[in-house]
Every structure is written in C-alpha cells, then in structure tokens.
Design a protein around this motif. Structure first.
Motif, short mmCIF file in Angstrom:
data_model
loop_
_atom_site.label_atom_id
_atom_site.label_comp_id
_atom_site.label_asym_id
_atom_site.label_seq_id
_atom_site.Cartn_x
_atom_site.Cartn_y
_atom_site.Cartn_z
N THR A 117 0.73 -0.93 -0.03
CA THR A 117 0.02 -0.06 0.04
C THR A 117 0.90 1.14 -0.02
O THR A 117 1.68 1.46 0.86
CB THR A 117 -0.89 0.11 1.20
N VAL A 118 0.82 1.96 -1.14
CA VAL A 118 1.57 3.16 -1.17
C VAL A 118 0.61 4.51 -0.85
O VAL A 118 -0.61 4.86 -1.25
CB VAL A 118 2.12 3.49 -2.53
N ARG A 119 1.09 5.25 0.30
CA ARG A 119 0.29 6.16 0.74
C ARG A 119 0.92 7.57 0.60
O ARG A 119 1.86 7.78 0.57
CB ARG A 119 0.06 5.97 2.17
N ILE A 120 0.01 8.82 0.24
CA ILE A 120 0.40 10.19 0.19
C ILE A 120 -0.27 10.78 1.25
O ILE A 120 -1.55 10.96 1.15
CB ILE A 120 0.02 10.75 -1.30
N ASP A 121 0.42 11.27 2.20
CA ASP A 121 -0.48 12.03 3.25
C ASP A 121 -0.02 13.35 3.02
O ASP A 121 0.98 13.92 3.36
CB ASP A 121 0.31 11.75 4.55
N ASN A 122 -1.10 14.05 2.36
CA ASN A 122 -1.03 15.52 2.13
C ASN A 122 -1.99 16.59 3.01
O ASN A 122 -2.25 17.47 2.58
CB ASN A 122 -1.26 15.70 0.74
N SER A 123 -2.43 15.98 4.17
CA SER A 123 -3.35 16.51 4.95
C SER A 123 -2.52 17.89 5.62
O SER A 123 -3.35 18.81 5.85
CB SER A 123 -3.61 15.67 6.02
N GLY A 124 -1.29 18.06 5.55
CA GLY A 124 -0.61 19.36 5.94
C GLY A 124 -0.45 20.40 4.71
O GLY A 124 0.01 21.29 5.15
N ASN A 125 -0.60 20.09 3.82
CA ASN A 125 -0.42 20.70 2.51
C ASN A 125 -1.44 21.63 2.17
O ASN A 125 -2.34 20.90 1.72
CB ASN A 125 0.12 20.03 1.50
N PRO A 154 -0.61 5.41 -11.24
CA PRO A 154 -0.68 6.74 -10.66
C PRO A 154 -1.83 7.47 -9.97
O PRO A 154 -2.85 6.95 -10.18
CB PRO A 154 -0.50 7.63 -12.22
N PHE A 155 -1.38 8.20 -8.82
CA PHE A 155 -2.40 8.76 -8.23
C PHE A 155 -2.16 9.90 -7.52
O PHE A 155 -0.82 10.25 -7.72
CB PHE A 155 -3.12 8.03 -7.01
N CYS A 156 -3.09 10.89 -7.13
CA CYS A 156 -2.78 12.21 -6.49
C CYS A 156 -3.53 12.43 -5.16
O CYS A 156 -4.52 11.60 -4.81
CB CYS A 156 -3.00 13.32 -7.19
N GLY A 157 -2.65 13.02 -4.11
CA GLY A 157 -3.32 13.41 -3.00
C GLY A 157 -3.64 15.05 -2.90
O GLY A 157 -2.79 15.77 -3.33
N GLY A 158 -4.75 15.37 -3.03
CA GLY A 158 -5.28 16.89 -3.07
C GLY A 158 -4.75 17.74 -1.92
O GLY A 158 -4.24 17.14 -0.98
N GLU A 159 -4.96 18.70 -1.79
CA GLU A 159 -4.78 19.85 -0.79
C GLU A 159 -5.47 19.24 0.54
O GLU A 159 -6.61 18.78 0.38
CB GLU A 159 -5.10 21.24 -0.64
N GLU A 160 -4.77 19.21 1.63
CA GLU A 160 -5.22 18.66 2.94
C GLU A 160 -5.97 17.25 2.68
O GLU A 160 -7.10 17.27 3.22
CB GLU A 160 -6.06 19.72 3.55
N GLU A 161 -5.34 16.33 1.83
CA GLU A 161 -6.07 14.89 1.57
C GLU A 161 -5.05 13.89 2.00
O GLU A 161 -3.71 14.13 1.71
CB GLU A 161 -6.59 15.02 0.26
N VAL A 162 -5.65 12.83 1.95
CA VAL A 162 -4.63 11.36 2.16
C VAL A 162 -5.28 10.54 1.08
O VAL A 162 -6.61 10.41 1.29
CB VAL A 162 -4.81 10.95 3.51
N GLN A 163 -4.60 9.94 0.44
CA GLN A 163 -4.66 9.12 -0.61
C GLN A 163 -3.77 7.96 -0.67
O GLN A 163 -2.52 8.04 -0.37
CB GLN A 163 -4.84 9.75 -2.11
N GLU A 164 -4.23 6.81 -1.05
CA GLU A 164 -3.26 5.59 -1.21
C GLU A 164 -3.64 4.62 -2.11
O GLU A 164 -4.92 4.61 -2.69
CB GLU A 164 -3.18 4.94 0.18
N ARG A 165 -2.88 3.83 -2.66
CA ARG A 165 -3.05 3.03 -3.68
C ARG A 165 -2.27 1.55 -3.38
O ARG A 165 -1.31 1.68 -2.67
CB ARG A 165 -2.54 3.29 -5.33
N VAL A 166 -2.95 0.35 -3.96
CA VAL A 166 -2.49 -0.93 -3.53
C VAL A 166 -1.63 -1.29 -4.81
O VAL A 166 -2.17 -0.90 -5.94
CB VAL A 166 -3.66 -1.80 -3.04
N ALA A 167 -0.68 -2.26 -4.60
CA ALA A 167 -0.04 -2.86 -5.52
C ALA A 167 0.54 -4.04 -5.17
O ALA A 167 0.48 -4.44 -3.89
CB ALA A 167 1.20 -2.02 -5.93
#
Length: 245
Positions: A117-125, A154-167
């Motif tokens: 699981t690859v995660r982008i924690d962009n909650s503070g951006n 490919p995937f993105c984490g928006g402003e103040e958002e957390v997103q993840e993808r499985v592989a």
C-alpha cells in the motif's frame, strides 16, 4: 462724477436669464459724447456641484476601498496558508506476503508475493496537490537481495487530503544468500521481518530526473513506514560498440 447705480439685468453669465446682479458705472459727460458704451461690472454666482456628481464620486470611492480591502484580505489569507503548510509524507506498508518461508528455508529460493500500500499524506499541505505521476515500479529487497517488483498506478493527494493505492510485487525463482536466509529466518521467528521498498516514477522528459521513494525497514504486517523522496537522474545508456557497463 456720478455714483455707480445698482440695477438688475436679465442677462446671465452664459447668456440666459438668471437675474444676475450687474453693476454699471454711470456715464460721464465725455463718454456720452463719444458714443462709447458705459463700462459694466458683472458678478456671476459660483456654481455648486450637482447631487449626481457627488453621488458618482462617493460610489467610485466605495469601489476603490472595497478593492483595497479585498486585496489585503487575500494577501493575508495566502500568507497564513503558506505559514501553516507543510510538505507531504510518503509511506509504504506491507499488508500481506506469501512464499517468504521458502526464502528462509535451507534452499533459499522461492517465488514470494508482496501486497503493498503506497500512501500520500498531504493533509498538512494547504497549497497544492502531490502526485505519483505515471506508472511507477515498486521493488522489494532484503539486504540488497532482490525479492520482487510490481507496478503502482498513478494517483494524487489533493490539498489537505490523504490518498493511497494498492499494488502487488512478486518474484520468480528468487535466490537469497545463506547469511541473509539465516537472518531472515530469525526475524520471522521474532515477528520482526522487514524489507526495503523503492517506488520509482520515471522521468517524463529526456533530461529530467526520476522520482524515487526510498522506504527502509518496512515491517511485514506492520504500520506504514515513512519514505524519503529522492530525485535521481537516469544513467545514460552506453554508446553503440562501447564496453562500458
């Protein structure tokens, strides 16, 4: 000499009847004989600005003040967002594995499969989104020994958002040296087995750098491990006929 006489004229400053006060200097005998018109002194009233002009000026001033307030508020808000914004956090977790026991066995070979699981924690951006651009490759290793690889969409984490993808990363006929087999077997017995993961996003132009997420000691079945983002310039391919490796 005759004193000036005051009379009311029907002629205004602009030629229209306004009842203006006109002062006429009474003629002297000499001027009367010459036939010249007597000198006239006229006093015109000062024009007052109309209500329409006053209203227009007030409206323009109000618009200017509103624009200034809007600009100041927008600038203060942007500075506030910049001051509290922070960089995103990248993390990787190993949620499941199969075939790892074979690698830790006496033969030291097998075909392991890893669920990632690859995660982008962009909650503070608060300024912009962060992305894993393009189709990326996840490589799993243990002590520099290759264990498997797979694709990350490919995937993105928006402003103040957390997103993840499985592989899924997997290897076929993987061989691990004896000293690594023994170390891996001991870690698995203690429930401390961990691997290294690298997620590489290839550059989108010839002279651009690859984006590589380097994630060390990702515990199998544990919490997501932090990753650091590195920019790596691809090594150019050797020229035709060259013996350089």
């Amino acid at each position: 000499m005759v004193r000036p006489q005051k009379r009311t004229s029907a002629t205004s400053c602009d030629g229209g009847p306004e009842g203006l006060v006109v002062w006429i200097l009474a003629p002297q005998p000499a001027s009367a004989a010459s036939g010249r018109p007597p000198p006239v002194l006229r006093r015109c009233p000062e024009e007052e600005p109309s209500d329409l002009v006053n209203a227009s000026g007030a409206f323009v001033g109000l618009i200017v003040c509103a624009l200034m307030v809007w600009c100041v508020v927008g600038l203060v808000g942007h500075i506030s967002r910049m001051s509290r914004s922070r960089n995103p956090d990248y993390m990787v977790a190993i949620t499941g594995v199969a075939g790892l026991d074979d690698l830790a066995s006496a033969t030291g070979d097998g075909s392991p499969v890893f669920n990632l699981t690859v995660r982008i924690d962009n909650s503070g951006n608060t300024l912009h989104s962060e992305c894993v651009h393009g189709l990326s490759t996840a490589v799993v290793s243990y002590g520099d020994a290759f264990l498997g690889e797979g694709s990350v969409p490919p995937f993105c984490g928006g402003e103040e958002e957390v997103q993840e993808r499985v592989a899924t990363a997997w290897g076929q006929g993987v061989v691990v040296p004896r000293f690594l087999r023994e170390r891996l077997a001991g870690e698995m017995e203690r429930g401390e087995a961990a691997v290294d993961v690298q997620v590489t996003t290839p550059a989108d132009c010839y002279k651009c750098s690859d984006s590589v997420l380097v994630c060390s000691k990702v515990k199998i079945g544990g919490d997501p491990a932090p990753c650091r983002l590195e920019e790596v310039y691809p090594r150019p391919a050797p020229a035709a006929g060259s013996t350089a490796s």
